[in-house]
Motif scaffolding. Structure first.
Motif, PDB file in Angstrom:
ATOM      1  N   GLY A 382       1.009  -1.189   0.046  1.00 28.83           N
ATOM      2  CA  GLY A 382      -0.049  -0.075  -0.036  1.00 28.83           C
ATOM      3  C   GLY A 382       0.838   1.116   0.149  1.00 28.83           C
ATOM      4  N   GLU A 383       0.006   2.418  -0.297  1.00 24.56           N
ATOM      5  CA  GLU A 383       1.042   3.649  -0.233  1.00 24.56           C
ATOM      6  C   GLU A 383       1.705   4.142   1.310  1.00 24.56           C
ATOM      7  N   ASP A 384       0.995   3.713   2.080  1.00 21.44           N
ATOM      8  CA  ASP A 384       1.544   4.031   3.522  1.00 21.44           C
ATOM      9  C   ASP A 384       2.429   3.143   4.037  1.00 21.44           C
ATOM     10  N   GLU A 385       3.783   3.243   3.751  1.00 14.85           N
ATOM     11  CA  GLU A 385       4.859   2.272   3.993  1.00 14.85           C
ATOM     12  C   GLU A 385       4.866   1.760   5.538  1.00 14.85           C
ATOM     13  N   TRP A 386       4.236   2.643   6.276  1.00 12.83           N
ATOM     14  CA  TRP A 386       4.268   2.377   8.026  1.00 12.83           C
ATOM     15  C   TRP A 386       3.110   1.543   8.206  1.00 12.83           C
ATOM     16  N   VAL A 387       2.074   1.914   7.737  1.00 15.52           N
ATOM     17  CA  VAL A 387       0.702   1.116   8.023  1.00 15.52           C
ATOM     18  C   VAL A 387       0.614  -0.283   7.306  1.00 15.52           C
ATOM     19  N   MET A 388       0.962  -0.092   6.026  1.00 15.31           N
ATOM     20  CA  MET A 388       0.641  -1.016   5.067  1.00 15.31           C
ATOM     21  C   MET A 388       2.017  -1.852   4.569  1.00 15.31           C
ATOM     22  N   SER A 389       2.788  -2.430   5.750  1.00 17.67           N
ATOM     23  CA  SER A 389       3.962  -3.005   5.519  1.00 17.67           C
ATOM     24  C   SER A 389       4.400  -4.086   6.187  1.00 17.67           C
ATOM     25  N   LYS A 390       3.191  -4.822   6.913  1.00 19.74           N
ATOM     26  CA  LYS A 390       3.268  -5.908   7.726  1.00 19.74           C
ATOM     27  C   LYS A 390       3.277  -7.256   7.114  1.00 19.74           C
ATOM     28  N   HIS A 391       4.517  -8.004   7.396  1.00 15.63           N
ATOM     29  CA  HIS A 391       4.512  -9.352   7.173  1.00 15.63           C
ATOM     30  C   HIS A 391       4.576 -10.359   8.463  1.00 15.63           C
ATOM     31  N   PHE A 392       4.568 -11.464   8.293  1.00 15.22           N
ATOM     32  CA  PHE A 392       4.486 -12.434   9.478  1.00 15.22           C
ATOM     33  C   PHE A 392       5.733 -11.992  10.516  1.00 15.22           C
ATOM     34  N   ARG A 393       6.913 -11.662   9.777  1.00 16.88           N
ATOM     35  CA  ARG A 393       8.021 -11.180  10.461  1.00 16.88           C
ATOM     36  C   ARG A 393       7.863 -10.132  11.607  1.00 16.88           C
ATOM     37  N   ASN A 394       6.823  -9.165  11.288  1.00 20.05           N
ATOM     38  CA  ASN A 394       6.269  -8.244  12.248  1.00 20.05           C
ATOM     39  C   ASN A 394       5.578  -8.738  13.543  1.00 20.05           C
ATOM     40  N   TYR A 395       5.210  -9.535  13.407  1.00 20.72           N
ATOM     41  CA  TYR A 395       4.415 -10.361  14.566  1.00 20.72           C
ATOM     42  C   TYR A 395       5.098 -11.596  15.369  1.00 20.72           C
ATOM     43  N   PHE A 396       5.776 -12.187  14.594  1.00 20.45           N
ATOM     44  CA  PHE A 396       6.336 -13.347  15.390  1.00 20.45           C
ATOM     45  C   PHE A 396       7.682 -13.466  15.591  1.00 20.45           C
ATOM     46  N   ASN A 397       8.147 -14.108  16.631  1.00 20.67           N
ATOM     47  CA  ASN A 397       9.738 -14.346  17.099  1.00 20.67           C
ATOM     48  C   ASN A 397      10.390 -15.522  16.155  1.00 20.67           C
ATOM     49  N   PHE A 398      10.935 -15.084  14.972  1.00 19.70           N
ATOM     50  CA  PHE A 398      11.276 -16.243  14.513  1.00 19.70           C
ATOM     51  C   PHE A 398      12.673 -17.085  14.685  1.00 19.70           C
TER      52      PHE A 398
END
Length: 535
Positions: A382-398
């Motif tokens: 999406g245009e908003d790189e902060w809001v619309m840049s979420k992948h699984f790595r943003n939520y989980f401890n890999f």
């Protein structure tokens, strides 16, 4: 400057005037013989070429006379580099200063160094103590590092204050709940059945559009319901199922009984009224709510043990958001039990209480989910790189082996807040069991697999069962992105104030709050008596 020819034409003198009279700068003697016109012509040409240089020399003598530099040798040293096109000494000075700065950067600031409190004081100290360049650079570095530390500490303090403000209940909203609860006990109209008996069949009529809202915030619930009805082209087809907790039930019921949103239908249900929600069916969630370690994590000291020097303010803000107490509330986990709580419904839209509906949502029921369970907006593009840049790595401890084995860090995430669920397809899956299983694993790992609330286990449970819908249906980030594009907000069907800056809080963004307040009836007596005023 003057040019003198001797009467005999045998000498030519070039002189310049100053305070002491005339100074002879150059004297040219000619041999004692007859001068031909050709020779005179060539002499004049040579003089015409020399005169500009002589003028420059004279100007230097006049301007730099204070330096007592009157010899041609001294003037040559001063003027030579300029005549040859060479740069002045400023370039060398800058290079020397760069060298000093690099030396200071590589060194250590003396621990007992007394730093000035302002730039004016620094200038005053320099004049008084005659600092050399290196001392000045050390003082400058010390002041900059001190300022950076103070700004950083202020930023973390601001984030903590915002977290506490976002986690607390505003006085006006608490007052509203208490007054409406009192009204429920004293006013028969506040206790009237919702919906009326003749409309009860609509609660399970799949030809209607069923919305589900789970919240304990009466004011927020009123905005969600009102904005949905007012934005609908078919409000008579809307059925709202509002689920709340036991302590808020009476107040929530009073509000919608006294403020109907006809022709839409509204049902109010408390968690305690669902027979299916027993300890046997939700053992994991009971553990999440009651385990001391979990409660301390969400309600305890959020700074103790945190290494603030090793994290950025943005990461710290994300960690604070992940520790919101709402994430251990059963109300926040209820969406995973929708097929069991509404066994007669086929398709529903689930809304969070911090959304505003700006467009008719009827077309959502016409979207073909292609056998998937969850229609949601993806948040990885999406245009908003902060809001619309979420992948699984943003939520989980890999770094956790179980996460690394089962998940892809680059997989696209999706959003809660406005989801269309196909409950028929859902009932053919094991989503609830998967959700419970991963919650247990995270509890056993002492919350080391993920931190952020209810979305991570849902990302796993709905894996492969999500159908992406157009982003214009659901715009996120209005609760933490101050630079949200206003034109995009106006065009979105649903705007979501996810984040700490909720529109009903003082920390909400002023330019985004009007999209929410336009659906609040500030003339309502209960709101006025609780001093909930339009800001």
């Amino acid at each position: 400057m003057q040019l003198h020819f001797s009467p005999s034409m045998r000498s030519i003198t070039i002189s310049s005037s100053n305070n002491n009279g005339f100074i002879d700068l150059m004297k040219i003697k000619v041999a004692a013989r007859h001068i031909s016109y050709r020779t005179l012509f060539h002499t004049i040409l040579i003089l015409a070429f020399l005169l500009p240089f002589v003028f420059i020399l004279t100007a230097l003598v006049t301007l730099e006379g204070v330096n007592k530099c009157s010899s041609f040798d001294c003037l040559g040293r001063r003027l030579g580099p300029r005549l040859l096109g060479r740069v002045d000494d400023s370039g060398r000075l800058v290079r020397d200063f760069y060298k000093i700065l690099n030396e200071v950067k590589a060194g250590e600031i003396p621990p007992d160094l007394k730093l000035p409190d302002s730039f004016d004081q620094l200038v005053s100290d320099m004049k008084k103590n005659q600092y050399d360049a290196k001392t000045f650079a050390i003082m400058l570095r010390g002041m900059m590092e001190k300022l950076q530390r103070e700004i950083r500490e202020s930023k973390f303090a601001e984030l903590m204050n915002k977290h506490f403000a976002a986690s607390s209940i505003p006085k006006g909203i608490h007052c509203l709940s208490l007054r409406l609860t009192d009204e429920y006990s004293s006013n028969a109209n506040a206790r009237k059945q919702l919906p009326p008996p003749e409309l009860l069949p609509l609660l399970s009529d799949n030809s209607h559009h069923h919305f589900i809202l789970s919240t304990d915030n009466i004011l927020a619930a009123s905005v969600v319901v009102t904005s949905t009805v007012l934005s609908s082209l078919k409000p008579e087809k809307i059925v709202f199922h509002v689920i709340t907790d036991k302590k808020t039930y009476a107040g929530m019921h009073s509000w919608f009984a006294l403020n109907p949103v006809t022709p839409a239908v509204v049902e109010i249900k408390g968690i305690h009224q669902f027979d299916w929600l027993t300890r046997e069916n939700v053992p994991v969630l009971e553990a999440v709510e009651n385990q001391n370690g979990i409660r301390n994590y969400y309600h305890g000291n959020h700074v103790a043990g945190a290494n603030l020097s090793d994290t950025s303010p943005r990461k710290f803000a994300s960690k604070l958001q992940a520790r919101s107490p709402k994430y251990i509330s059963l109300l926040n986990h209820l969406r995973i039990y929708l097929p069991e709580l509404f066994p007669n419904l086929d398709k529903v839209v689930f809304l969070d209480d911090d959304v505003v509906i700006q467009r008719d949502l009827s077309p959502l029921w016409e979207i073909d989910l292609e056998g998937k369970v969850n229609g949601a907006v993806e948040t990885c593009r999406g245009e908003d790189e902060w809001v619309m840049s979420k992948h699984f790595r943003n939520y989980f401890n890999f770094s956790h082996p179980l996460i690394a084995r089962n998940l892809d860090p680059d997989e696209c995430a999706w959003a809660y807040g406005m989801n269309i669920f196909d409950l028929r397809a859902w009932r053919r899956t094991n989503i609830r069991e998967t959700y419970h299983s991963w919650l247990k694993e995270n509890l056993k790992s002492n919350l080391t697999m993920w931190k952020l609330g209810t979305l991570p286990p849902a990302l796993i449970a709905f894996k492969g069962l999500v159908h992406p819908i157009d982003p214009s249906w659901h715009m996120l980030g209005l609760g933490y992105q101050n630079n949200t594009n206003i034109e995009s907000v106006k065009k979105a069907a649903v705007i979501h104030y996810n984040g700490q800056a909720k529109p009903w809080l003082q920390i909400g963004f002023e330019h985004l709050r009007p999209f929410w307040t336009k659906y609040v009836n500030y003339s309502n007596d209960f709101l006025r008596n609780c001093h909930i005023l339009e800001s």
